[in-house]
Enzyme design. Structure first.
Site: not given
Length: 293
Positions: A99, A159, A260
């Site tokens: 995200d 991922h 981050s």
């Protein structure tokens, strides 16, 4: 609480104040303290800390697998409910590993990329002096780069963007500057100063590319399932970590302790998927890059 958040955001939009509060502080000391604080497993600490966190961010736990957490760390690194993210199955696309908010993106030209408009940096400087990284600027010349920024309230696991092979990890210790847009417009070569890990990868078609997670203030700690050590400011080496890990598209590779940035570098032939542009919010599994035909 909403009014307090609005006032805080109004203050933080003042760039001088934002930069002062998020960077002109003892960054490394505060980051280490936050690492210690987030591990405290006491209900009062967790409850009060999360109340403050909600006050100053848009934290949304509606898609979290668990709604109660024993520590702040557990919330930072939370898992999602099954099906909360849909991974685009089209093999013609690489998907977003996380995200994020899309930051600077564009073409790698003469080894140069941008962290923000008018603030370039050299890819080789980001990758460091390791012999394992010397060939990458020429391999990626004319290709594309994408900056994906994770805010503190976002889902912090990342991922595999495709069916991939992780061959090697180069860990580079460094500072913990904030990576928000205000700092990126003021600190030259910011990503090249911060702690980071260079993930040397290939797609299922054998195309080489890089994924570079960059830590920041209050973060400076990342976990990769492919290596058996926690990469953080206290890690003393070795910096070269051989790997032989294969992931299917969308499979979890690791996580940040807080939030981050992830940088992606691909060779010529890739193109940004529809809707991928600076400032856009994207989710893990969303189509990110169209692969070469």
């Amino acid at each position: 609480m909403m009014k307090i958040r609005q006032i805080f955001h109004k203050w933080m939009l003042q760039e001088d104040l934002n930069f002062l509060l998020t960077n002109r502080i003892p960054r490394i000391t505060l980051t280490r303290f936050m690492g210690w604080w987030s591990q405290i497993r006491h209900p009062w600490v967790v409850k009060s800390s999360m109340a403050v966190w909600r006050m100053f961010s848009d934290l949304d736990l509606s898609d979290a697998k668990h709604q109660k957490f024993d520590s702040l760390h557990d919330c930072f690194t939370r898992e999602l409910l099954p099906g909360a993210r849909v991974v685009n199955p089209d093999p013609a696309f690489m998907t977003s590993p996380c995200d994020a908010i899309v930051g600077a993106c564009g073409t790698i030209s003469q080894g140069q990329v941008f962290q923000a408009k008018g603030f370039p940096y050299q890819l080789q400087t980001l990758l460091g002096t390791s012999e394992r990284c010397q060939h990458w600027p020429s391999t990626l010349e004319g290709g594309s780069y994408l900056t994906l920024r994770l805010t503190s309230s976002m889902y912090h696991r990342f991922h595999a963007p495709d069916q991939v092979h992780l061959q090697h990890v180069t860990y580079i210790s460094g500072d913990t500057w904030n990576v928000n847009p205000v700092a990126l417009k003021r600190v030259q070569e910011l990503f090249c100063k911060n702690e980071r890990a260079v993930l040397h990868m290939t797609t299922q078609e054998g195309v080489p590319f890089l994924v570079v997670p960059v830590a920041a203030v209050l973060v400076a700690s990342m976990r990769l399932h492919a290596v058996d050590v926690l990469l953080n400011l206290r890690y003393k080496g070795p910096n070269e970590l051989p790997c032989d890990a294969t992931y299917f598209k969308g499979q979890e590779m690791g996580w940040f302790e807080h939030g981050s940035t992830i940088l992606i570098f691909v060779p010529p032939g890739f193109a940004c998927a529809q809707g991928i542009a600076p400032g856009e919010r994207i989710r893990m599994g969303q189509a990110l890059l169209k692969k070469p035909a």
